[in-house]
Design a protein around this motif. Sequence first.
Motif, PDB file in Angstrom:
ATOM      1  N   MET A   1      16.792  35.185  47.056  1.00 42.74           N
ATOM      2  CA  MET A   1      16.660  36.619  47.191  1.00 42.74           C
ATOM      3  C   MET A   1      17.922  37.321  46.668  1.00 42.74           C
ATOM      4  SD  MET A   1      15.922  38.566  50.589  1.00 42.74           S
ATOM      5  CE  MET A   1      16.213  40.008  51.215  1.00 42.74           C
ATOM      6  N   VAL A   2      19.111  36.938  47.133  1.00 37.99           N
ATOM      7  CA  VAL A   2      20.354  37.586  46.722  1.00 37.99           C
ATOM      8  C   VAL A   2      20.588  37.392  45.230  1.00 37.99           C
ATOM      9  CG1 VAL A   2      22.855  37.619  47.027  1.00 37.99           C
ATOM     10  CG2 VAL A   2      21.390  37.285  48.996  1.00 37.99           C
ATOM     11  N   LEU A   3      20.400  36.169  44.757  1.00 34.05           N
ATOM     12  CA  LEU A   3      20.687  35.859  43.363  1.00 34.05           C
ATOM     13  C   LEU A   3      19.619  36.367  42.402  1.00 34.05           C
ATOM     14  CD1 LEU A   3      22.219  32.293  43.770  1.00 34.05           C
ATOM     15  CD2 LEU A   3      23.392  34.495  43.582  1.00 34.05           C
ATOM     16  N   ARG A   4      18.550  36.973  42.931  1.00 30.61           N
ATOM     17  CA  ARG A   4      17.521  37.585  42.088  1.00 30.61           C
ATOM     18  C   ARG A   4      17.587  39.109  42.114  1.00 30.61           C
ATOM     19  NH1 ARG A   4      12.820  34.544  44.616  1.00 30.61           N
ATOM     20  NH2 ARG A   4      13.917  32.608  44.828  1.00 30.61           N
ATOM     21  N   ASP A   5      18.506  39.636  42.870  1.00 30.03           N
ATOM     22  CA  ASP A   5      18.659  41.088  43.009  1.00 30.03           C
ATOM     23  C   ASP A   5      19.556  41.594  41.882  1.00 30.03           C
ATOM     24  OD1 ASP A   5      19.289  43.697  43.748  1.00 30.03           O
ATOM     25  OD2 ASP A   5      19.341  43.223  45.887  1.00 30.03           O
ATOM     26  N   ARG A   6      18.939  41.974  40.771  1.00 28.25           N
ATOM     27  CA  ARG A   6      19.692  42.349  39.569  1.00 28.25           C
ATOM     28  C   ARG A   6      20.622  43.543  39.766  1.00 28.25           C
ATOM     29  NH1 ARG A   6      17.387  40.244  34.283  1.00 28.25           N
ATOM     30  NH2 ARG A   6      16.052  38.545  35.002  1.00 28.25           N
ATOM     31  N   PRO A   7      20.197  44.612  40.413  1.00 26.85           N
ATOM     32  CA  PRO A   7      21.130  45.728  40.621  1.00 26.85           C
ATOM     33  C   PRO A   7      22.356  45.311  41.445  1.00 26.85           C
ATOM     34  CG  PRO A   7      18.890  46.470  40.995  1.00 26.85           C
ATOM     35  CD  PRO A   7      18.840  44.970  40.855  1.00 26.85           C
ATOM     36  N   PHE A   8      22.125  44.498  42.468  1.00 28.89           N
ATOM     37  CA  PHE A   8      23.238  44.000  43.273  1.00 28.89           C
ATOM     38  C   PHE A   8      24.164  43.129  42.431  1.00 28.89           C
ATOM     39  CE2 PHE A   8      24.827  40.318  45.696  1.00 28.89           C
ATOM     40  CZ  PHE A   8      25.737  40.964  46.512  1.00 28.89           C
ATOM     41  N   LEU A   9      23.599  42.215  41.652  1.00 30.44           N
ATOM     42  CA  LEU A   9      24.418  41.336  40.825  1.00 30.44           C
ATOM     43  C   LEU A   9      25.184  42.120  39.761  1.00 30.44           C
ATOM     44  CD1 LEU A   9      22.064  38.244  40.436  1.00 30.44           C
ATOM     45  CD2 LEU A   9      24.076  38.486  41.915  1.00 30.44           C
ATOM     46  N   ALA A  10      24.583  43.184  39.242  1.00 28.61           N
ATOM     47  CA  ALA A  10      25.300  44.033  38.283  1.00 28.61           C
ATOM     48  C   ALA A  10      26.500  44.690  38.958  1.00 28.61           C
ATOM     49  CB  ALA A  10      24.361  45.082  37.705  1.00 28.61           C
ATOM     50  N   ALA A  11      26.303  45.192  40.179  1.00 29.26           N
ATOM     51  CA  ALA A  11      27.409  45.816  40.923  1.00 29.26           C
ATOM     52  C   ALA A  11      28.499  44.792  41.219  1.00 29.26           C
ATOM     53  CB  ALA A  11      26.896  46.442  42.216  1.00 29.26           C
ATOM     54  N   VAL A  12      28.117  43.590  41.599  1.00 29.77           N
ATOM     55  CA  VAL A  12      29.089  42.532  41.875  1.00 29.77           C
ATOM     56  C   VAL A  12      29.828  42.148  40.595  1.00 29.77           C
ATOM     57  CG1 VAL A  12      29.315  40.098  42.553  1.00 29.77           C
ATOM     58  CG2 VAL A  12      27.952  41.655  43.940  1.00 29.77           C
ATOM     59  N   GLY A  13      29.112  42.068  39.484  1.00 32.11           N
ATOM     60  CA  GLY A  13      29.745  41.729  38.210  1.00 32.11           C
ATOM     61  C   GLY A  13      30.761  42.773  37.776  1.00 32.11           C
ATOM     62  N   LEU A  14      30.417  44.039  37.928  1.00 32.16           N
ATOM     63  CA  LEU A  14      31.353  45.108  37.582  1.00 32.16           C
ATOM     64  C   LEU A  14      32.552  45.103  38.519  1.00 32.16           C
ATOM     65  CD1 LEU A  14      28.798  47.918  36.731  1.00 32.16           C
ATOM     66  CD2 LEU A  14      30.257  46.660  35.126  1.00 32.16           C
ATOM     67  N   SER A  15      32.292  44.848  39.785  1.00 30.88           N
ATOM     68  CA  SER A  15      33.383  44.751  40.758  1.00 30.88           C
ATOM     69  C   SER A  15      34.300  43.577  40.392  1.00 30.88           C
ATOM     70  CB  SER A  15      32.816  44.568  42.166  1.00 30.88           C
ATOM     71  OG  SER A  15      33.840  44.468  43.109  1.00 30.88           O
ATOM     72  N   PHE A  16      33.718  42.473  39.978  1.00 30.92           N
ATOM     73  CA  PHE A  16      34.486  41.305  39.546  1.00 30.92           C
ATOM     74  C   PHE A  16      35.468  41.692  38.437  1.00 30.92           C
ATOM     75  CE2 PHE A  16      35.069  37.884  36.494  1.00 30.92           C
ATOM     76  CZ  PHE A  16      35.462  36.823  37.279  1.00 30.92           C
ATOM     77  N   LEU A  17      34.971  42.413  37.442  1.00 33.14           N
ATOM     78  CA  LEU A  17      35.834  42.807  36.322  1.00 33.14           C
ATOM     79  C   LEU A  17      36.973  43.700  36.786  1.00 33.14           C
ATOM     80  CD1 LEU A  17      33.122  43.504  33.601  1.00 33.14           C
ATOM     81  CD2 LEU A  17      34.633  41.505  33.777  1.00 33.14           C
ATOM     82  N   LEU A  18      36.682  44.621  37.686  1.00 34.50           N
ATOM     83  CA  LEU A  18      37.726  45.511  38.186  1.00 34.50           C
ATOM     84  C   LEU A  18      38.753  44.742  39.010  1.00 34.50           C
ATOM     85  CD1 LEU A  18      38.685  48.426  38.189  1.00 34.50           C
ATOM     86  CD2 LEU A  18      37.389  48.768  40.289  1.00 34.50           C
ATOM     87  N   ILE A  19      38.307  43.777  39.780  1.00 32.47           N
ATOM     88  CA  ILE A  19      39.229  42.989  40.599  1.00 32.47           C
ATOM     89  C   ILE A  19      40.130  42.133  39.706  1.00 32.47           C
ATOM     90  CG2 ILE A  19      39.413  41.249  42.428  1.00 32.47           C
ATOM     91  CD1 ILE A  19      38.374  44.215  43.120  1.00 32.47           C
ATOM     92  N   VAL A  20      39.611  41.664  38.582  1.00 32.68           N
ATOM     93  CA  VAL A  20      40.459  40.935  37.640  1.00 32.68           C
ATOM     94  C   VAL A  20      41.608  41.841  37.184  1.00 32.68           C
ATOM     95  CG1 VAL A  20      40.552  39.906  35.319  1.00 32.68           C
ATOM     96  CG2 VAL A  20      38.699  39.294  36.870  1.00 32.68           C
ATOM     97  N   VAL A  21      41.298  43.105  36.956  1.00 33.53           N
ATOM     98  CA  VAL A  21      42.348  44.055  36.578  1.00 33.53           C
ATOM     99  C   VAL A  21      43.302  44.281  37.748  1.00 33.53           C
ATOM    100  CG1 VAL A  21      42.816  46.435  35.844  1.00 33.53           C
ATOM    101  CG2 VAL A  21      40.922  45.169  34.825  1.00 33.53           C
TER     102      VAL A  21
END
Length: 162
Positions: A1-21
């Motif tokens: 369920m979590v790993l199929r939630d595309r909007p959530f995964l997009a938000a997590v992916g964008l957050s990941f990039l910001l945290i790298v910064v």
Amino acid sequence: MVLRDRPFLAAVGLSFLLIVVFQQAAAGLPVAMDHDGLTGAQYELVISLNGPLIVALQLPLGRRLEGLNPGRLLVLASLLCGGGFGLNALAGGPAVYAIAVVVWSLGEIVHSPANMGLITRFSPSTARGRYQGIHALSWATATMAAHLCAGIVIDRFGPDTL
């Protein structure tokens, strides 16, 4: 369920990039400041601006930003963080590094509540722990990636590039 939630995964992916910064404050900033001839004590002084800014501004700014579109807030936070860390490329002394810390700290202040609110909205009440767990895992992974990327960029291209 979590790993199929595309909007959530997009938000997590964008957050990941910001945290790298964000993590460059610990991974690349000390190296860049050392490269510019600053001391460890100057790094400590500059980076120590972050905590008091968050303590002083998180609640008042959080209240003012409450109810605003979280997507727009996250864009603003990303621009502040990127701009703040981008200022480091212009820095040669502690004053510009300090201004950069103030700018990206404002980004952090805007980002944190907006991001957590968005993650909470994405997660159904029956799976909130799983959603929060994936989000927390992305922060830990971003922290690791930030240090790895910083090392590679510094080794290949130098601290100014980072």
